[in-house]
Write an enzyme that holds these catalytic residues in place. Structure first.
Site, PDB file in Angstrom:
ATOM      1  N   LYS A 111       0.833  -1.210   0.000  1.00 28.24           N
ATOM      2  CA  LYS A 111       0.000   0.000   0.000  1.00 28.24           C
ATOM      3  C   LYS A 111       0.871   1.265   0.000  1.00 28.24           C
ATOM      4  O   LYS A 111       0.549   2.249  -0.660  1.00 28.24           O
ATOM      5  CB  LYS A 111      -0.939   0.014   1.214  1.00 28.24           C
ATOM      6  CG  LYS A 111      -2.000  -1.056   1.173  1.00 28.24           C
ATOM      7  CD  LYS A 111      -3.266  -0.562   0.509  1.00 28.24           C
ATOM      8  CE  LYS A 111      -4.171  -1.649  -0.052  1.00 28.24           C
ATOM      9  NZ  LYS A 111      -4.624  -2.639   0.897  1.00 28.24           N
ATOM     10  N   LYS A 194      -2.685 -10.786  -8.997  1.00 25.95           N
ATOM     11  CA  LYS A 194      -3.975 -11.349  -8.624  1.00 25.95           C
ATOM     12  C   LYS A 194      -5.140 -10.502  -9.132  1.00 25.95           C
ATOM     13  O   LYS A 194      -4.970  -9.321  -9.450  1.00 25.95           O
ATOM     14  CB  LYS A 194      -4.051 -11.489  -7.113  1.00 25.95           C
ATOM     15  CG  LYS A 194      -4.052 -10.177  -6.385  1.00 25.95           C
ATOM     16  CD  LYS A 194      -4.436 -10.330  -4.924  1.00 25.95           C
ATOM     17  CE  LYS A 194      -4.463  -8.971  -4.257  1.00 25.95           C
ATOM     18  NZ  LYS A 194      -5.071  -8.926  -2.965  1.00 25.95           N
ATOM     19  N   LYS A 197      -9.953  -5.500  -7.033  1.00 26.61           N
ATOM     20  CA  LYS A 197     -10.880  -4.420  -7.402  1.00 26.61           C
ATOM     21  C   LYS A 197     -10.161  -3.216  -7.964  1.00 26.61           C
ATOM     22  O   LYS A 197     -10.694  -2.480  -8.775  1.00 26.61           O
ATOM     23  CB  LYS A 197     -11.660  -3.981  -6.168  1.00 26.61           C
ATOM     24  CG  LYS A 197     -12.762  -4.911  -5.791  1.00 26.61           C
ATOM     25  CD  LYS A 197     -13.257  -4.604  -4.382  1.00 26.61           C
ATOM     26  CE  LYS A 197     -13.624  -5.906  -3.698  1.00 26.61           C
ATOM     27  NZ  LYS A 197     -13.793  -5.794  -2.264  1.00 26.61           N
TER      28      LYS A 197
HETATM   29  P1  TYM Z   1     -10.652  -8.144   0.574  1.00 21.83           P
HETATM   30  O1  TYM Z   1     -11.863  -7.322   0.701  1.00 21.83           O
HETATM   31  O2  TYM Z   1      -9.485  -7.625  -0.166  1.00 21.83           O
HETATM   32  O3  TYM Z   1     -11.009  -9.540  -0.055  1.00 21.83           O
HETATM   33  C1  TYM Z   1     -12.060 -10.311   0.475  1.00 21.83           C
HETATM   34  C2  TYM Z   1     -11.761 -11.787   0.396  1.00 21.83           C
HETATM   35  O4  TYM Z   1     -11.522 -12.166  -0.955  1.00 21.83           O
HETATM   36  C3  TYM Z   1     -10.255 -12.793  -1.063  1.00 21.83           C
HETATM   37  N1  TYM Z   1      -9.638 -12.428  -2.345  1.00 21.83           N
HETATM   38  C4  TYM Z   1      -9.074 -13.325  -3.167  1.00 21.83           C
HETATM   39  N2  TYM Z   1      -8.935 -14.656  -3.075  1.00 21.83           N
HETATM   40  C5  TYM Z   1      -8.321 -15.282  -4.105  1.00 21.83           C
HETATM   41  N3  TYM Z   1      -7.843 -14.632  -5.207  1.00 21.83           N
HETATM   42  C6  TYM Z   1      -7.975 -13.299  -5.338  1.00 21.83           C
HETATM   43  N4  TYM Z   1      -7.551 -12.683  -6.421  1.00 21.83           N
HETATM   44  C7  TYM Z   1      -8.609 -12.580  -4.285  1.00 21.83           C
HETATM   45  N5  TYM Z   1      -8.903 -11.262  -4.088  1.00 21.83           N
HETATM   46  C8  TYM Z   1      -9.517 -11.200  -2.892  1.00 21.83           C
HETATM   47  C9  TYM Z   1      -9.429 -12.262   0.093  1.00 21.83           C
HETATM   48  O5  TYM Z   1      -8.394 -13.152   0.418  1.00 21.83           O
HETATM   49  C10 TYM Z   1     -10.485 -12.172   1.160  1.00 21.83           C
HETATM   50  O6  TYM Z   1     -10.677 -13.427   1.771  1.00 21.83           O
HETATM   51  N6  TYM Z   1      -8.695  -7.706   5.084  1.00 21.83           N
HETATM   52  C11 TYM Z   1      -9.698  -8.404   4.319  1.00 21.83           C
HETATM   53  C12 TYM Z   1     -11.085  -8.202   4.858  1.00 21.83           C
HETATM   54  C13 TYM Z   1     -11.199  -8.517   6.295  1.00 21.83           C
HETATM   55  C14 TYM Z   1     -11.239  -9.794   6.904  1.00 21.83           C
HETATM   56  C15 TYM Z   1     -11.347  -9.568   8.276  1.00 21.83           C
HETATM   57  C16 TYM Z   1     -11.198 -11.081   6.402  1.00 21.83           C
HETATM   58  C17 TYM Z   1     -11.278  -7.589   7.281  1.00 21.83           C
HETATM   59  N7  TYM Z   1     -11.369  -8.219   8.463  1.00 21.83           N
HETATM   60  C18 TYM Z   1     -11.396 -10.615   9.195  1.00 21.83           C
HETATM   61  C19 TYM Z   1     -11.240 -12.136   7.316  1.00 21.83           C
HETATM   62  C20 TYM Z   1     -11.346 -11.888   8.686  1.00 21.83           C
HETATM   63  C21 TYM Z   1      -9.635  -7.860   2.906  1.00 21.83           C
HETATM   64  O7  TYM Z   1      -9.184  -6.793   2.641  1.00 21.83           O
HETATM   65  O8  TYM Z   1     -10.185  -8.655   2.007  1.00 21.83           O
END
Ligand code: TYM
Length: 331
Positions: A111, A194, A197
């Protein structure tokens, strides 16, 4: 019964990475575990959304959770900011999270590199908030994609440190979870990293994309000029298409194109057409529900309210124990 927690940031529409990395597991786990699935709106504040964007994005994730098959009667679905106990636990956990370890987190370094003008403290302590999300319900299993593995390691560190500091077993250790053997990483269509968004136009296929858009995005995916020797390694952009095919297509389809590649007979146009159709088959049942659910304001209101009540019951139990453990007592 083991407790499960996971969340998705409210930063826009959900894509195939979110689906195969996380949501597909949510849908299965809800029938086997005590599940809490939330919309991480506090986490999304690190990028300073406008009030209108914030609300719209929260709604979109809620709608897509429901459209993808999360059942609010079985699992607890809630919005993170509706549970103030999470913010309170985050504050306590911050007292025992150290600058060095936070600065070393890969996601933080990424980031900082991507947005050097917005290195705020919320970004630095993002893994602490994430740990609070998980341990507030004493979860042991956290369905996430591969990119969250390090955050889970940090959550274990923070949970264990709290227990050690107060010499009390308050929090169990949470682990990343996927039904398949490994955590999933879905690549983007741009031939680079990967699916995400904010990775630029054409990288991500969204669950809400129409068949026409899906075909267009897949047909535009980066490829090379084709294999020149039998059984050669696939370059990254080609491997990426096969990796997506592995999760959306049947094993027969995957093997068919893999064999064609290995015998130098593959035609990328055919491969992409098949891939696009299989993505359409996988996403259509979800897409078809999105509009109906989005237009049902009373239902969404009821789901969010019911989820907040259930999530707070659990969060308040933990916070009470945490306050006592820390030494806050009433007079
Ligand atoms: P975020 O919002 O970036 O993504 C949400 C979930 O989607 C998965 N993900 C992917 N998995 C496989 N390939 C990809 N290209 C891909 N892009 C996204 C992420 O691994 C995630 O599981 N910090 C987290 C959100 C969060 C969270 C938590 C998750 C906040 N608190 C507590 C679990 C437990 C996040 O930014 O995910």
């Amino acid at each position: 019964m083991e407790t499960v927690v996971s969340g998705i940031r409210s930063t826009g529409n959900l894509h195939l990475g979110n689906y195969y990395g996380a949501i597909q597991n949510f849908v299965k786990m809800q029938n086997e575990y005590n599940c809490y699935f939330f919309i991480a709106d506090l986490h999304s504040l690190t990028t300073h959304p406008t009030p209108a964007d914030l609300h719209g994005n929260i709604k979109q994730v809620l709608v897509e959770y429901l459209a993808a098959g999360i059942n609010p009667e079985t699992a607890t679905i809630y919005i993170q900011s509706d549970v103030p106990e999470i913010a309170e636990l985050y504050l306590y956990m911050n007292m025992n999270a150290y600058l060095g370890e936070l600065e070393r987190a890969t996601s933080f370094k990424d980031k900082v590199r991507a947005n050097p003008d917005n290195v705020n403290a919320g970004l630095l302590t993002y893994p602490v908030l994430m740990a609070a999300d998980i341990i507030i319900h004493k979860a042991t299993k956290v369905p996430v994609g591969k990119d969250q593995e390090q955050h889970l390691e940090m959550a274990r560190t923070f949970a264990n440190r709290f227990n050690r500091l107060y010499n009390k077993d308050v929090f169990p250790e949470p682990y990343a979870f996927n039904y398949s053997e490994n955590l999933v990483k879905i690549p983007g269509l741009d031939g680079k990293g990967k699916m995400g968004k904010s990775e630029g136009e054409g990288n991500a296929v969204f669950l809400s994309d129409s068949p026409e858009i899906i075909r267009k995005k897949v047909m535009r995916a980066v490829t090379d000029s084709g294999p020149t020797a039998e059984n050669q390694d696939k370059p990254v952009e080609i491997q990426n298409l096969f990796d997506i095919m592995k999760v959306v297509s049947s094993p027969d389809t995957y093997n068919h194109f893999d064999n064609l590649y290995n015998s130098c007979q593959v035609r990328y146009g055919d491969l992409k057409k098949q891939l696009a159709e299989d993505i359409i088959i996988a996403t259509t049942p979800i897409r078809e529900k999105i509009n109906d659910i989005a237009n049902d304001a009373p239902y969404l209101r009821q789901v969010a309210k019911h989820g907040a009540i259930k999530a707070r019951e659990s969060a308040q139990r933990t916070i009470k124990q945490v306050r006592e453990t820390i030494g806050f007592r009433s007079f």
